[in-house]
Design an enzyme around this catalytic site. Structure first.
Site, PDB file in Angstrom:
ATOM      1  N   LYS A 113     -11.204  45.804  -5.430  1.00 27.18           N
ATOM      2  CA  LYS A 113     -12.544  46.373  -5.245  1.00 27.18           C
ATOM      3  C   LYS A 113     -12.993  47.127  -6.490  1.00 27.18           C
ATOM      4  CE  LYS A 113     -13.785  45.104  -1.148  1.00 27.18           C
ATOM      5  NZ  LYS A 113     -14.792  44.060  -1.017  1.00 27.18           N
ATOM      6  N   LYS A 196      -9.056  28.476  -0.241  1.00 21.91           N
ATOM      7  CA  LYS A 196      -9.329  29.246   0.959  1.00 21.91           C
ATOM      8  C   LYS A 196     -10.787  29.132   1.403  1.00 21.91           C
ATOM      9  CE  LYS A 196      -9.067  33.968   2.599  1.00 21.91           C
ATOM     10  NZ  LYS A 196      -9.079  35.356   2.223  1.00 21.91           N
ATOM     11  N   LYS A 199     -16.363  33.315   2.977  1.00 21.62           N
ATOM     12  CA  LYS A 199     -17.772  33.586   2.735  1.00 21.62           C
ATOM     13  C   LYS A 199     -18.039  33.911   1.278  1.00 21.62           C
ATOM     14  CE  LYS A 199     -20.519  36.720   4.749  1.00 21.62           C
ATOM     15  NZ  LYS A 199     -21.867  36.233   4.898  1.00 21.62           N
TER      16      LYS A 199
END
Ligand code: TRP
Length: 332
Positions: A113, A196, A199
């Protein structure tokens, strides 16, 4: 009845896709008959990325609908909204008092992140693992069905639980383990040649449970392929292997064998393979679409399920938090 308590949640970031279904949901559904289960919608965790109020609400509602459409049964499991259980935040605070900066900073998902959003490295991101630990420990869960990417968080949950028990000299929390029902987590690949389905990998990479047939066909026809096999029985490149993996999930064994055989003889036509895959995918997802449509319009039912889940979750959480407060020294 097995005494194990199961707890898991999904962060509502949009609709669920086939990867979520085979990687998590299908397992949840199987566990319901065997264990006491708590499945929640992690709508506190969502705040780390600052959704708008509309998105927060709509995404959470959509996950509920899709949980139910996938077969989670509110009579068997406790299905609830994380934000309906403020005891979680209280436990989160207690756990944070013994969560150390160094160990939180070393968490892989946090480091990712920091790289992805250097201008929004908030304390919620840093303490994501303590909130997750609170979710699990509030029900004294022993088994947590999660994917590989969550194992480090679960390890931290055990660290926090053990630390708490040691500090207060009470075995308040069991140490929860990652758990996959029958070991049959299927990792669903993306349509873009990536490993994978997800989204964040971009539009078109994922098939969502509520995608319309036309959308599914379009996405599959655009899936990445190569220029075809040139040698008999050659190893498939990743993007082709991915299509076969998807075919295995939604088509009959005969269909898989048919195309595999054509591939091995260098006679495969990807257009035909994709058409078949698209039709089988449309059929496979049809019941989800129907149930999603049905549930979406049943506001009253959804509200009843949420209220019922809230009450059951609250009962379990209350017991734990009372014990925790007492052990810490709050004796009022
Ligand atoms: N971190 C999980 C994810 O991103 C979601 C989650 C939050 C969770 N709290 C949890 C999963 C507790 C299992 C148990 O997928």
């Amino acid at each position: 009845m097995n005494k194990d308590i199961v707890c898991s949640g999904i962060r509502p970031t949009g609709n669920l896709h086939l990867g979520n279904y085979f990687g998590a949901l299908r397992n949840f559904v199987k566990m319901q008959d065997e264990f006491q289960c708590f499945f929640f919608i992690a709508d506190y965790h969502s705040l780390t990325t600052h959704p708008t109020p509309e998105n927060l609400y709509n995404n959470a509602r959509q996950i509920l609908v899709e949980y139910l459409a996938a077969g989670l049964d509110p009579e068997k499991s406790t299905i609830y909204l994380q934000s309906d259980l403020p005891e979680t935040i209280e436990l989160y605070l207690f756990l944070n008092m013994n969560a150390y900066l160094g160990e939180l900073e070393r968490v892989t998902s946090f480091k990712d992140k920091v790289r992805q959003q250097p201008n929004n490295v908030n304390a919620g991101l840093l303490t994501y693992p303590t909130l997750m630990a609170a979710d699990i420990l509030i029900h004294k869960a022993t088994k947590v069905p999660v994917g590989k990417d969550q194992e480090q968080h679960l390890e931290m949950t055990r660290t926090f639980a053990g630390r708490f028990n040691n500090m207060y000299k009470h075995e308040v929390f069991p140490l929860p383990q990652a758990y996959n029902f029958g070991n049959d987590l299927v990792k669903i690949p993306g349509l873009d040649g990536s490993g994978k389905m997800g989204k964040s990998e971009g539009e078109g990479n994922a098939i969502f449970l509520n995608d319309e047939p036309g959308v599914i066909r379009k996405k599959i026809m655009r899936a990445k392929t190569d220029s075809g096999p040139t040698e008999m029985n050659q190893t498939k490149p990743i993007e082709i292997e991915n299509l076969f993996t998807l075919l295995k999930v939604v088509s009959s064994p005969e269909t898989v064998e048919y195309f595999d055989d054509l591939y091995n003889r260098c006679q495969v036509r990807y257009g035909d393979l994709k058409k078949q895959l698209a039709e089988d995918m449309v059929n496979f997802t049809q019941p989800f679409r129907e149930r999603i449509a049905e549930l979406s319009s049943n506001e009253e039912y959804l509200k009843r399920i949420m209220d019922q889940g809230k009450e059951k979750a609250h009962e379990s959480a209350r017991r734990t938090i009372d014990e925790v407060r007492h052990v810490i020294g709050y004796r009022n």
